[in-house]
Write an enzyme that holds these catalytic residues in place. Structure first.
Site, PDB file in Angstrom:
ATOM      1  N   SER A 119       9.662 -13.573 -30.010  1.00 10.83           N
ATOM      2  CA  SER A 119       8.747 -14.132 -29.034  1.00 10.83           C
ATOM      3  C   SER A 119       8.917 -13.511 -27.534  1.00 10.83           C
ATOM      4  CB  SER A 119       9.135 -15.588 -28.744  1.00 10.83           C
ATOM      5  OG  SER A 119       8.494 -16.293 -27.744  1.00 10.83           O
ATOM      6  N   HIS A 141       5.157 -12.751 -31.295  1.00 12.20           N
ATOM      7  CA  HIS A 141       4.863 -14.067 -31.046  1.00 12.20           C
ATOM      8  C   HIS A 141       4.544 -14.070 -29.487  1.00 12.20           C
ATOM      9  CE1 HIS A 141       4.863 -18.410 -32.108  1.00 12.20           C
ATOM     10  NE2 HIS A 141       5.473 -18.445 -30.928  1.00 12.20           N
ATOM     11  N   ASP A 152       3.485 -16.923 -26.801  1.00 10.63           N
ATOM     12  CA  ASP A 152       3.612 -18.429 -26.553  1.00 10.63           C
ATOM     13  C   ASP A 152       2.444 -18.755 -25.265  1.00 10.63           C
ATOM     14  OD1 ASP A 152       5.367 -19.795 -28.385  1.00 10.63           O
ATOM     15  OD2 ASP A 152       6.828 -18.225 -27.470  1.00 10.63           O
ATOM     16  N   MET A 173       1.066 -21.497 -22.779  1.00  6.06           N
ATOM     17  CA  MET A 173       1.455 -22.939 -22.416  1.00  6.06           C
ATOM     18  C   MET A 173       0.532 -23.125 -21.014  1.00  6.06           C
ATOM     19  SD  MET A 173       5.619 -22.872 -22.631  1.00  6.06           S
ATOM     20  CE  MET A 173       6.409 -22.317 -23.971  1.00  6.06           C
ATOM     21  N   HIS A 190       0.614 -18.485 -30.113  1.00  6.44           N
ATOM     22  CA  HIS A 190       0.950 -19.839 -30.440  1.00  6.44           C
ATOM     23  C   HIS A 190       0.412 -20.547 -29.119  1.00  6.44           C
ATOM     24  CE1 HIS A 190       4.256 -22.946 -30.572  1.00  6.44           C
ATOM     25  NE2 HIS A 190       3.382 -23.348 -30.780  1.00  6.44           N
ATOM     26  N   MET A 238      -0.081 -23.906 -26.956  1.00  2.90           N
ATOM     27  CA  MET A 238       0.484 -24.950 -26.667  1.00  2.90           C
ATOM     28  C   MET A 238      -0.495 -25.561 -25.551  1.00  2.90           C
ATOM     29  SD  MET A 238       4.492 -23.938 -27.218  1.00  2.90           S
ATOM     30  CE  MET A 238       3.928 -22.226 -26.985  1.00  2.90           C
ATOM     31  N   MET A 275       7.477 -26.892 -35.513  1.00  6.49           N
ATOM     32  CA  MET A 275       8.544 -26.767 -34.437  1.00  6.49           C
ATOM     33  C   MET A 275       9.809 -27.222 -34.775  1.00  6.49           C
ATOM     34  SD  MET A 275       6.770 -25.297 -32.100  1.00  6.49           S
ATOM     35  CE  MET A 275       7.894 -24.939 -30.899  1.00  6.49           C
ATOM     36  N   GLY A 286       8.005 -25.834 -25.182  1.00 10.85           N
ATOM     37  CA  GLY A 286       7.606 -25.790 -23.652  1.00 10.85           C
ATOM     38  C   GLY A 286       8.680 -24.724 -23.077  1.00 10.85           C
ATOM     39  N   GLY A 315      11.912 -21.700 -24.106  1.00 14.97           N
ATOM     40  CA  GLY A 315      12.935 -20.866 -24.928  1.00 14.97           C
ATOM     41  C   GLY A 315      14.120 -21.596 -24.722  1.00 14.97           C
ATOM     42  N   GLY A 316      15.081 -20.898 -25.425  1.00 15.54           N
ATOM     43  CA  GLY A 316      16.520 -21.193 -25.396  1.00 15.54           C
ATOM     44  C   GLY A 316      16.986 -22.611 -25.520  1.00 15.54           C
ATOM     45  N   ASP A 344       9.932 -22.321 -35.213  1.00 20.05           N
ATOM     46  CA  ASP A 344      10.044 -21.693 -33.838  1.00 20.05           C
ATOM     47  C   ASP A 344      10.799 -22.624 -33.130  1.00 20.05           C
ATOM     48  OD1 ASP A 344       9.213 -20.674 -31.429  1.00 20.05           O
ATOM     49  OD2 ASP A 344       7.048 -21.149 -31.567  1.00 20.05           O
ATOM     50  N   GLY A 391      14.851 -22.104 -31.246  1.00 20.77           N
ATOM     51  CA  GLY A 391      16.415 -22.040 -31.532  1.00 20.77           C
ATOM     52  C   GLY A 391      16.871 -21.383 -32.950  1.00 20.77           C
TER      53      GLY A 391
HETATM   54  C1  DX5 Z   1       8.769 -22.761 -27.461  1.00 19.14           C
HETATM   55  C2  DX5 Z   1       8.208 -21.653 -28.025  1.00 19.14           C
HETATM   56  C3  DX5 Z   1       8.771 -20.575 -28.501  1.00 19.14           C
HETATM   57  C4  DX5 Z   1      10.229 -20.074 -27.824  1.00 19.14           C
HETATM   58  C5  DX5 Z   1      11.261 -19.888 -28.797  1.00 19.14           C
HETATM   59  O1  DX5 Z   1       8.103 -23.914 -27.005  1.00 19.14           O
HETATM   60  O2  DX5 Z   1       6.989 -21.959 -28.783  1.00 19.14           O
HETATM   61  O3  DX5 Z   1       7.954 -19.590 -29.235  1.00 19.14           O
HETATM   62  O4  DX5 Z   1       9.848 -18.642 -27.259  1.00 19.14           O
HETATM   63  O5  DX5 Z   1      12.408 -19.678 -27.967  1.00 19.14           O
HETATM   64  P1  DX5 Z   1      13.562 -19.533 -28.486  1.00 19.14           P
HETATM   65  O6  DX5 Z   1      13.987 -18.679 -29.774  1.00 19.14           O
HETATM   66  O7  DX5 Z   1      14.623 -18.883 -27.466  1.00 19.14           O
HETATM   67  O8  DX5 Z   1      13.972 -20.941 -28.880  1.00 19.14           O
HETATM   68 ZN    ZN Z   2       6.196 -20.157 -29.901  1.00 21.02          ZN
END
Ligand code: DX5
Ligand code: ZN
Length: 217
Positions: free
Chosen positions: A8, A33, A35, A37, A66, A68, A137, A142, A144-145, A175, A177
């Site tokens: 991602s 990937h 994202d 948002m 993706h 969102m 999900m 929303g 990462g991390g 997707d 963690g």
């Molecule tokens: C979260 C995103 C993910 C995100 C995952 O809302 O859809 O794609 O980038 O990030 P990690 O792998 O750090 O959890």
């Molecule tokens: Zn994503």
């Protein structure tokens, strides 16, 4: 099938985005990937169409986009023009999901449907014959991390069983963690595609981490 890895870009270095896309190009990753948002469907704003267009210019792997965002129907053709190969919409954001999935495929993309952690797999029954991929999900979307929500294993196993029993041609993507500690058990549970953001780009050697996610080592 062998599982796929989709790093991602949300966790990439935005000041060196070209460098990080090149890193993915040269790695064992299968997809890229992205994202999107909107600050409404999720409490964060990431990046939009111009970034997808620029990534497409140098990407040598399919773009796994993706969305969102609310009301994704307004933007399906724009993301197709920007270079999306797989376009995933959130189940919770679509009033007429069958129409949306049909339109994504008519435009020539593969159609994904994402479900939030609280959305049961049972609600997918009538869209499974039409979707190319279901994105489970494993965090609340929303950011990462975040930490992987362990209960999602039950949803993955349940969806795997439904897909296999009915012979549907649908990939399961996860997707949120995902890292080298849970990747093997996710594939074991029936996952086909793993997204990984921070696990890849916050690691000392992202290329090596992608390889480990591919080899489940
Ligand atoms: C979260 C995103 C993910 C995100 C995952 O809302 O859809 O794609 O980038 O990030 P990690 O792998 O750090 O959890
Ligand atoms: Zn994503």
């Amino acid at each position: 099938m062998n599982h796929l890895v989709s790093p991602s870009l949300l966790a990439a270095d935005f000041l060196n985005l070209g460098r990080d896309v090149t890193l993915i190009n040269r790695s064992m990753a299968d997809w890229i990937h992205l994202d999107i948002m909107d600050g409404v469907f999720v409490p964060n704003i990431s990046f939009g169409l111009p970034v997808v267009e620029h990534v497409k210019k140098i990407a040598e792997k399919p773009l796994d986009v993706h969305l969102m965002i609310i009301d994704p129907d307004r933007y399906l053709s724009r993301f197709h023009e920007a270079g999306a190969n797989i376009l995933t919409v959130q189940y919770e954001a679509c009033t007429h999901l069958h129409r949306t999935v049909t339109e994504i495929k008519r435009l020539g993309m593969r159609a994904g449907v994402a479900i939030n952690p609280h959305t049961p797999v049972s609600l997918l029954t009538n869209i499974l014959p039409f979707a190319d991929m279901i994105l489970i999900m494993t965090v609340n979307p929303g950011f990462g991390g975040q930490s992987f929500i362990h209960d999602c294993y039950n949803k993955i196993r349940e969806l795997r069983r439904i897909i296999d029993e009915n012979g549907f041609n649908v990939l399961i993507e996860v997707d949120g963690g995902i890292d080298t500690t849970n990747a093997a058990s996710l594939v074991e549970a029936g996952v086909n595609v793993m997204v990984a953001g921070n696990a890849v780009f916050s690691s000392p050697d992202p290329t090596e981490t992608i390889l480990r996610l591919k080899e489940l080592s």
